[in-house]
Design an enzyme around this catalytic site. Sequence first.
Site, mmCIF file in Angstrom:
data_model
loop_
_atom_site.group_PDB
_atom_site.id
_atom_site.type_symbol
_atom_site.label_atom_id
_atom_site.label_comp_id
_atom_site.label_asym_id
_atom_site.label_seq_id
_atom_site.Cartn_x
_atom_site.Cartn_y
_atom_site.Cartn_z
ATOM 1 N N ASP A 49 -16.254 13.198 24.672
ATOM 2 C CA ASP A 49 -15.762 12.171 23.739
ATOM 3 C C ASP A 49 -16.794 11.552 22.799
ATOM 4 O OD1 ASP A 49 -14.071 12.536 25.868
ATOM 5 O OD2 ASP A 49 -13.978 10.443 26.436
ATOM 6 N N GLU A 233 -6.288 7.672 28.274
ATOM 7 C CA GLU A 233 -7.744 7.547 28.115
ATOM 8 C C GLU A 233 -8.052 7.142 26.675
ATOM 9 O OE1 GLU A 233 -9.577 10.690 31.294
ATOM 10 O OE2 GLU A 233 -8.962 11.584 29.414
#
Length: 522
Positions: A49, A233
Site C-alpha cells: 500500500d 482496509e
Amino acid sequence: MKIIRSTALAIGLIFMYNFNAQTTQALSKEEQLYRPNYHFTPQKGWMNDPNGLFYLNGTYHLFFQHTPFQSVPDFSKMHWGHAISKDLIKWEELVPAIAYDEKGAIFSGSAVVDKDNTSGFGDGKNVPVVAIFTYHDMKKEKAGEIDAQSQAIAYSLDNGKTWTKYSNNPVLKNPGIKDFRDPKVFWDSKRKQWVLGLAAQDRQHFYASKNLKDWKFLSEFGKDVGGHGGVWECPDLFPIKVEGTNEEKWVLIVNINPGGPNGGSAAQYFVGDFDGKTFRMDDVFTKQLEKEKVVWLDWGRDNYASVSFDNVPDNKRVIVGWMSNWDYSPDVPTEKWRSSSTIPREVTLRKSKEGYTLASIPVSQLKNYEGKIIKKEISLVSDKKLISKGEIDLTKVVVDIDFKKMTAGVYTFVLKNDLGEKVSFGIDNINKELFIDRTKSGKTDFKDNFADRISKAPLAKKYKNSTFKILLDKTSLEIFFENGEKVMTEIFFPNESFSELLISTDTKGSILNMSAHQLNIK
Ligand code: FRU
C-alpha cells in the site's frame, strides 16, 4: 519516557542501499523486461500500500508498505518506505522513513501537515508533519490475542525526511477488534478538529481529536451497505465538489480484500455527507447502491489501497494505488523488487440521472512528458494495425482513442509481441461491458488465480461514441473510459515486451481516431 528516534539512517546502512546501482551496471533481464518506465517501484524489496501521502513546499511524498531486505512481505518487519517527487510522475526513492520496533511492524496509515502546530511537535521554525500508522504486534497475533493492532504517531520537522516516534504511543488503543487498522486523518475545517477514519473488520470507524494524540470515538458506518466479501482496509474520507456545481459532497473510499468485482482486492466508495460526527449516504447514492450493490473505483484486478494525498494545491484530490492484488502479489515473476504504484490520478465527482461517479484520470503533469505523436483516423471494416513494431515504444505511451458511429459489436484492442503473447481489452457493445483478457499474456502460471478469468466492467448502456485513454508501461495497462468514468487497471508479464497494437472487430463503419503519445521518461 524514552523517545524512540527514527532509525532511517541506520536502516540505510544496514541494508547497504545503493540506489544508483542501476546506472553503473548493465541492466539485468528482469530490469529490462519488467522494471516500469514511469510507474513507481522500489529499487529492492517488497512494496504494498501507499501510505502517508502528502504535499509540502513543492514536494509530494509517497510512503509505502515495505520490507526492504526481501521481495516477499514480512508482516513482522514492515517499514514505511519513502519516495519524493516534484510532479507525481518522476520519483526519487529515499531510505525507509519509519522502521518497525519492539511495539510492532509499521502498517498502513496517513500523514498530515499540522500547519497550526496543534500537536505541539513544532519547534517554532518548522511545520510538523505527523504520520499516523497502525502498529501490528506480531507476538500478540501469534499468541492469538485480539488486540494486536493499535494506532500510533510519529512526526517530522524536516519536511518528511526523518521521523521521531511519539513517546506515548499508541495514541489509540485496540478496543477488542481483531482487524483495526489503516488510520486516515484529515483536518475538518468546519468543526476545527482532526478526524481519523479507520477500518474495523468490515466497518468504518471515525474518531476525532484536537491534537492528534487524544482521540474520541465518533461513529460507525458500513453495516449492511456496500461490499462485505472481505475485510475492509485503507479507507479515506474527503469532501469534494460535484463537478460543475458548488455542491459539496463527501466521498468515502473503502478498500476491501477479498471481494473485488473480478476477484481479490479492490476499492469501493460511498457518496454522502459528513457532519463532523457521522457519515450518512446521500439519498441518490442509496438508491444507486440498491441497484449496483457495490460501487467500484476501478474494475481491474490491480488497483488496491487507493488513498489520497493531504494538502495538494488548488484543492485537487489526487489518489494513488498499489498496482497489484493480494490474490497473487507475492508470486509475481520479479525477484529483486515486487510491485509498483498506479499512475497518480485526479478524482472528480460527477452527478447524473443514474447517480454519482467518482471519475479518475491521470494527473495532468503526465502531459509534460508527452513527446512524439502518432495520429491515425481509421474507418473500421476489418482488423487493423494501430501501431506497428518500431513505430512507437509501447512500453511508455499514452494512447487516446475516440470512437464514432459505434454499432452493436465487440471492439478488441490487442497488445502483442513476436512470441504471440497478448493482452486483449476493449468494449463489448452487445453485452454492455469493458473487458481485459490477460490469459495469454506471457508468464501467467506463477499463481493459478492470476490469469484464470477475463475481467469485466459492466456499462449502463450501449455506446455510439466513446473515448479511451490507455496508459501502457512494460507490465501494466490502465484504461480510463469516457474521461475516467470507468477505470480498469491490470498488470502482465510477457516474455518479450509488447510491440504492436491492433484493433479487431466484426463491426462495420465505425470511425476510430487515435493519437498515441510517446512518453519521454528516463
Ligand atoms: C492492505 C493491508 C493493510 C495493512 C497493510 C499491511 O493491503 O493489508 O490493511 O495495514 O496491508 O502491509
